[in-house]
Every structure is written in C-alpha cells, then in structure tokens.
Design an enzyme around this catalytic site. Structure first.
Site, PDB file in Angstrom:
ATOM      1  CB  CYS A 151      -0.954  -0.018   1.188  1.00  0.00           C
ATOM      2  SG  CYS A 151      -0.129   0.104   2.793  1.00  0.00           S
ATOM      3  NE  ARG A 152       0.796   8.514   0.948  1.00  0.00           N
ATOM      4  CZ  ARG A 152       1.108   9.243   2.010  1.00  0.00           C
ATOM      5  NH1 ARG A 152       0.779   8.840   3.225  1.00  0.00           N
ATOM      6  NH2 ARG A 152       1.754  10.385   1.864  1.00  0.00           N
TER       7      ARG A 152
END
Length: 104
Positions: free
Chosen positions: A62-63
């Site tokens: 993800c981020r």
C-alpha cells in the site's frame, strides 16, 4: 506477520521470481504511481479474495504498509499463510529504490 523490504522486493522483481504482487490502495492512488501489482483495494479484499493466490508467495503493498498489514490480517482469517507485507509501502520504494516515482 512476514515483512519484506523494498530492496528485497526489487531483487525478486529483478530475478523474475514467481510471486503475486497485490496493491490494496485505492484506484486513484494506483493511477498516480504503482509497481505493476494487481489492484484490489482494501475495502474489497475479502470480496475479491479469490484473486489472491494460495499457490505461490504473495507480497501485499500500500502507501506505507498499514493498509497492507490490515489486508493480510483479514486474509489470514480465510486461511492464507503465504502473505508478506511490503515494509514502508510505495513511500519506501520512492525513497530507497526509485526517487522519480510520483508519491502523494
């Protein structure tokens, strides 16, 4: 929870290892920058769990590593044991591997 660093992921990609990369960010985030993984946003991870391989290693990203960790916890409840979290997410990738990558 198993974790992999961005350097270890880059090695796997460079070697052409057989694994699945799942990106659990939202579509707009994926469009900004991605590493070529399969997009399955966190909100739909259980609904689309059949798209996650049980037969080979899976790296979830993800981020920053928080949403991917949450996705792994949800999938583990379905019996998945082949999942690894990308430590630091795409932010770490941009900082340590590819500084030209767009981040937000």
């Amino acid at each position: 929870m198993n974790e992999i660093t961005v350097q270890e992921l880059k090695e796997k990609l460079d070697k052409g290892e057989d694994f699945q990369l799942i990106d659990v960010r939202e579509e707009f985030e994926y469009e900004t920058s991605n590493l070529g993984g399969q997009l399955i946003p966190l909100g739909g991870i259980l609904i689309e769990a059949d798209k996650v391989s049980k037969d080979k290693p899976v790296v979830v990203m993800c981020r920053s590593g928080k949403r991917s960790a949450a996705a792994i916890m949800q999938l583990q409840q379905l019996g998945y044991s082949n999942l690894t979290n990308l430590k630091g997410g795409i932010l770490a990738w941009a900082a340590e591997v590819d500084p030209t990558l767009n981040v937000y």
